[in-house]
Write a protein that holds these residues in place. Structure first.
Motif, mmCIF file in Angstrom:
data_model
loop_
_atom_site.group_PDB
_atom_site.id
_atom_site.type_symbol
_atom_site.label_atom_id
_atom_site.label_comp_id
_atom_site.label_asym_id
_atom_site.label_seq_id
_atom_site.Cartn_x
_atom_site.Cartn_y
_atom_site.Cartn_z
ATOM 1 N N ASP A 1 0.820 -1.229 0.000
ATOM 2 C CA ASP A 1 0.000 0.000 0.000
ATOM 3 C C ASP A 1 0.847 1.269 0.000
ATOM 4 O OD1 ASP A 1 -2.339 -1.490 0.053
ATOM 5 O OD2 ASP A 1 -2.320 -1.634 2.244
ATOM 6 N N LYS A 2 2.092 1.136 -0.406
ATOM 7 C CA LYS A 2 2.962 2.304 -0.516
ATOM 8 C C LYS A 2 3.441 2.445 -1.960
ATOM 9 C CE LYS A 2 4.713 2.014 4.238
ATOM 10 N NZ LYS A 2 5.948 1.873 5.078
ATOM 11 N N ALA A 3 3.580 3.660 -2.384
ATOM 12 C CA ALA A 3 4.042 3.951 -3.743
ATOM 13 C C ALA A 3 5.439 4.556 -3.675
ATOM 14 C CB ALA A 3 3.091 4.910 -4.441
ATOM 15 N N GLU A 4 6.350 3.954 -4.439
ATOM 16 C CA GLU A 4 7.723 4.464 -4.471
ATOM 17 C C GLU A 4 8.139 4.687 -5.916
ATOM 18 O OE1 GLU A 4 12.199 3.397 -2.754
ATOM 19 O OE2 GLU A 4 10.480 2.100 -2.314
ATOM 20 N N ARG A 5 8.656 5.870 -6.195
ATOM 21 C CA ARG A 5 9.065 6.218 -7.554
ATOM 22 C C ARG A 5 10.567 5.974 -7.740
ATOM 23 N NH1 ARG A 5 7.249 8.824 -11.912
ATOM 24 N NH2 ARG A 5 5.252 9.235 -10.868
ATOM 25 N N TYR A 6 10.886 5.336 -8.873
ATOM 26 C CA TYR A 6 12.280 5.079 -9.232
ATOM 27 C C TYR A 6 12.594 5.801 -10.539
ATOM 28 C CZ TYR A 6 12.087 1.194 -5.883
ATOM 29 O OH TYR A 6 11.945 0.423 -4.760
ATOM 30 N N THR A 7 13.833 6.228 -10.679
ATOM 31 C CA THR A 7 14.283 6.905 -11.895
ATOM 32 C C THR A 7 15.438 6.134 -12.512
ATOM 33 O OG1 THR A 7 13.631 9.083 -11.064
ATOM 34 C CG2 THR A 7 15.221 9.032 -12.865
ATOM 35 N N VAL A 8 15.373 5.955 -13.829
ATOM 36 C CA VAL A 8 16.431 5.260 -14.563
ATOM 37 C C VAL A 8 17.163 6.285 -15.418
ATOM 38 C CG1 VAL A 8 16.962 3.424 -16.203
ATOM 39 C CG2 VAL A 8 15.029 3.174 -14.629
ATOM 40 N N LYS A 9 18.459 6.371 -15.250
ATOM 41 C CA LYS A 9 19.274 7.327 -15.988
ATOM 42 C C LYS A 9 19.692 6.737 -17.332
ATOM 43 C CE LYS A 9 19.363 10.413 -12.679
ATOM 44 N NZ LYS A 9 18.755 11.750 -12.835
ATOM 45 N N CYS A 10 19.393 7.417 -18.396
ATOM 46 C CA CYS A 10 19.766 6.946 -19.742
ATOM 47 C C CYS A 10 20.485 8.044 -20.508
ATOM 48 C CB CYS A 10 18.511 6.476 -20.490
ATOM 49 S SG CYS A 10 17.786 4.960 -19.816
ATOM 50 N N GLY A 11 19.767 8.735 -21.393
ATOM 51 C CA GLY A 11 20.394 9.777 -22.197
ATOM 52 C C GLY A 11 21.388 9.224 -23.197
ATOM 53 N N MET A 12 20.971 8.231 -23.988
ATOM 54 C CA MET A 12 21.881 7.591 -24.943
ATOM 55 C C MET A 12 21.109 7.025 -26.122
ATOM 56 S SD MET A 12 22.773 4.137 -22.746
ATOM 57 C CE MET A 12 23.247 5.097 -21.307
ATOM 58 N N ARG A 13 21.855 6.605 -27.138
ATOM 59 C CA ARG A 13 21.276 5.947 -28.319
ATOM 60 C C ARG A 13 21.930 4.577 -28.516
ATOM 61 N NH1 ARG A 13 19.122 10.372 -31.413
ATOM 62 N NH2 ARG A 13 20.117 12.351 -30.823
ATOM 63 N N GLY A 14 21.198 3.702 -29.155
ATOM 64 C CA GLY A 14 21.765 2.430 -29.587
ATOM 65 C C GLY A 14 22.137 1.470 -28.483
ATOM 66 N N HIS A 15 21.613 1.678 -27.277
ATOM 67 C CA HIS A 15 21.952 0.796 -26.170
ATOM 68 C C HIS A 15 21.117 -0.474 -26.258
ATOM 69 C CE1 HIS A 15 23.559 -0.295 -22.302
ATOM 70 N NE2 HIS A 15 22.349 -0.433 -21.794
ATOM 71 N N LEU A 16 21.735 -1.628 -26.010
ATOM 72 C CA LEU A 16 21.044 -2.912 -26.110
ATOM 73 C C LEU A 16 20.899 -3.611 -24.765
ATOM 74 C CD1 LEU A 16 22.665 -4.308 -29.404
ATOM 75 C CD2 LEU A 16 20.527 -3.023 -29.133
ATOM 76 N N GLY A 17 21.075 -2.851 -23.685
ATOM 77 C CA GLY A 17 20.894 -3.406 -22.353
ATOM 78 C C GLY A 17 19.462 -3.240 -21.881
ATOM 79 N N PRO A 18 19.129 -3.750 -20.695
ATOM 80 C CA PRO A 18 17.749 -3.687 -20.209
ATOM 81 C C PRO A 18 17.227 -2.274 -19.975
ATOM 82 C CG PRO A 18 19.037 -5.293 -18.969
ATOM 83 C CD PRO A 18 20.002 -4.522 -19.796
ATOM 84 N N ALA A 19 18.072 -1.370 -19.486
ATOM 85 C CA ALA A 19 17.578 -0.089 -18.993
ATOM 86 C C ALA A 19 17.223 0.913 -20.081
ATOM 87 C CB ALA A 19 18.621 0.523 -18.055
ATOM 88 N N CYS A 20 18.024 1.021 -21.102
ATOM 89 C CA CYS A 20 17.939 2.178 -21.996
ATOM 90 C C CYS A 20 17.802 1.814 -23.468
ATOM 91 C CB CYS A 20 19.166 3.067 -21.800
ATOM 92 S SG CYS A 20 19.373 3.644 -20.092
ATOM 93 N N ASN A 21 17.191 0.694 -23.771
ATOM 94 C CA ASN A 21 17.020 0.306 -25.171
ATOM 95 C C ASN A 21 15.822 1.002 -25.796
ATOM 96 O OD1 ASN A 21 14.583 -1.672 -24.924
ATOM 97 N ND2 ASN A 21 16.004 -2.315 -23.310
ATOM 98 N N ALA A 22 15.851 1.137 -27.116
ATOM 99 C CA ALA A 22 14.780 1.811 -27.845
ATOM 100 C C ALA A 22 13.491 1.003 -27.856
ATOM 101 C CB ALA A 22 15.233 2.085 -29.280
ATOM 102 N N VAL A 23 13.598 -0.323 -27.764
ATOM 103 C CA VAL A 23 12.412 -1.183 -27.766
ATOM 104 C C VAL A 23 11.504 -0.842 -26.590
ATOM 105 C CG1 VAL A 23 11.596 -3.557 -27.515
ATOM 106 C CG2 VAL A 23 13.522 -3.058 -29.020
#
Length: 496
Positions: free
Chosen positions: A244-266
């Protein structure tokens, strides 16, 4: 600022002239690979069947049974990895890069969709009618996909139904199949008058004869590759509701062509198109070493797990589904080979050569780290690897069943393949198990399914892992093979 590249790895925060047969042969082939298939087709192979094409006089010819067997094998794989994957994480979906048994299932479906579409739309008396049927079947698949995987059904162990429209999941397995089917079938129908009546000599004549199909696949490939490597992915955030609690998370990206979980275009495309609340909330990347010490199995998050470990991600999203169109295009090609080449040796030569080429391209791209094999992104190397594997498996079944005539050992696969939609819904999606679980004693956990699994398999074999595997093999796969066989004998098939 987190470095997604490191975090995803678990660190830190001679060709014979081929011609189309004459009219009599066409009728025989229609009976062989289409007429008899009329009764046994299921939604998952998605053909636009033209009943008016069937000959008035039936010819006793041997039909290509490999199509049903391959489809049935794919359903068996799906049941196995879905229900035994938790006990055997090595056959479950790869947490990110790589390919396991589970990662072959959906591409195998798309491959056989292409093969079936080529056969079903070989001759189209009326293009407008065929297009209407294609659209209607696509809409039916979308409906069933959203109903089964959109959050409305909670089968098999949660007996409640319903979904909050603010969190409904729009994508899924049947939705991806629907999109691929719609594109490849539409191209096949619209280009029916552009097809040659015979092939020119040369190995590549089969490719040039159906150039529009390959152009469609190439356009999908270009859209995917350009978007994946050129689209800028900014920082993004999400909210996790827990206790019953809401917690906000932020993912830092700012990139192109990344194929990892965090910052991919898909993932970025899906967040923008569908909205982050409508994505799959249990992505397989949670089993990465960066997220849990239980990797490759599931487990609690590490104290230093990066924020994206808790984020949603859509494995059957829009951009990755565009890439999946290429798999359907390859399947269409295999169907065209089946139509134009009449001898086993010629068919196998075409199929095996292309399969080996696809596997070679995939291995080169993956092991040079140019484009890793990745099911979640549906990367081009993944397209080549899974399509090549599908081609080799298809050839193997074709040799065993249609060339050597060893049909009896694979009849159970044919039966399942003939009623693939039924088995998919009832077994793979757990609808039948949910129905049985609805008849419980005192509390929902005290039901027949769990009792059989625990007392007949796990307790007898003194092993939860082995007991689970045997339960899946005998109480699910074997059971539905028998049911499918009975339905086949009765002439009952689930078709859209």
């Amino acid at each position: 600022m987190e470095d997604p590249k490191r975090l995803e790895e678990g660190f830190g925060n001679g060709t014979k002239r081929a011609t189309v047969a004459n009219d009599d042969q066409d009728k025989k082939i229609a009976e062989t690979v289409h007429g008899n298939e009329e009764k046994s087709r299921t939604n998952l192979d998605l053909p636009e069947e033209q009943k008016e094409e069937q000959p008035l006089i039936k010819h006793k010819t041997k039909r290509v049974a490999t199509l049903d067997a391959f489809r049935g094998l794919t359903i068996v794989f799906m049941i196995l990895v879905d229900d035994a994957g938790e006990a055997y994480p090595r056959i479950d979906h790869s947490p990110w890069n790589g390919c396991t048994l589970a990662d072959f299932v959906l591409p195998f479906f798309l491959f056989i969709v292409g093969v079936a579409v080529a056969l079903a739309l070989k001759r189209i008396p009326e293009v407008k009618s065929a297009i209407r049927k294609i659209i209607l079947r696509t809409l039916k698949l979308l409906f069933w996909g959203i109903l089964l995987q959109g959050g409305y059904s909670h089968a098999p162990y949660n007996l409640s139904y319903g979904v909050d429209m603010k969190h409904i999941r729009w994508c899924g397995i049947l939705q991806r199949i629907a999109l691929v089917y719609f594109v490849v079938a539409l191209i096949e129908a619209l280009t029916t008058k552009l097809r040659p009546t015979s092939l020119k000599s040369g190995h590549f004549s089969i490719f040039t004869a159906y150039k529009w199909q390959w152009i469609g696949g190439f356009v999908a490939f270009v859209i995917y590759m350009v978007t994946t490597f050129s689209l800028f992915v900014p920082d993004w955030s999400f909210v996790v509701y827990e206790d019953d609690k809401a917690e906000r998370y932020t993912v830092k990206c700012g990139m192109r062509g990344h194929l990892g979980p965090a910052c991919n275009a898909v993932g970025y495309v899906d967040r923008q198109v569908w909205g982050i609340n409508h994505l799959y909330t249990e992505p397989v990347w949670t089993r990465l070493r960066a997220c849990t010490f239980s990797s490759p199995g599931s487990g609690p998050f590490r104290a230093d797990a990066p924020s994206w470990c808790r984020a949603p991600f859509e494995p059957e999203g829009l951009l990755s589904s565009i890439s999946a169109i290429v798999t359907g295009t390859i399947g269409i090609h295999y169907g065209h080979v089946l139509i134009h080449y009449k001898e086993h040796a010629e068919r196998l030569k075409q199929w095996v050569l292309m399969g080996v080429c696809l596997l070679t391209v995939a291995c080169v791209l993956h092991f040079t780290d140019a484009i890793p094999i990745n099911k979640q992104l549906y990367s081009f190397s993944y397209v080549c690897f899974t399509a090549g594997a599908a081609a080799i498996v298809f050839c193997g079944l074709y040799i065993l069943i249609d060339v050597w005539g060893l049909r009896t050992p694979f009849l159970f696969l044919e039966w399942i393949g003939m009623n693939a939609m039924l088995v998919f819904v009832m077994a793979a999606q757990g609808i039948f198990a949910a129905f049985v679980n609805g008849w419980y004693f005192k509390n929902p956990d005290n039901n027949l399914v769990k009792w059989i699994q625990q007392h007949v398999f796990i307790d007898v074999w003194k092993s939860e892992r082995l007991g689970t595997l045997l339960y899946v093999i005998f109480a699910e796969i074997t059971f539905w093979a028998v049911v499918s066989g009975i339905l086949h004998k009765l002439g009952i098939y689930w078709k859209l």
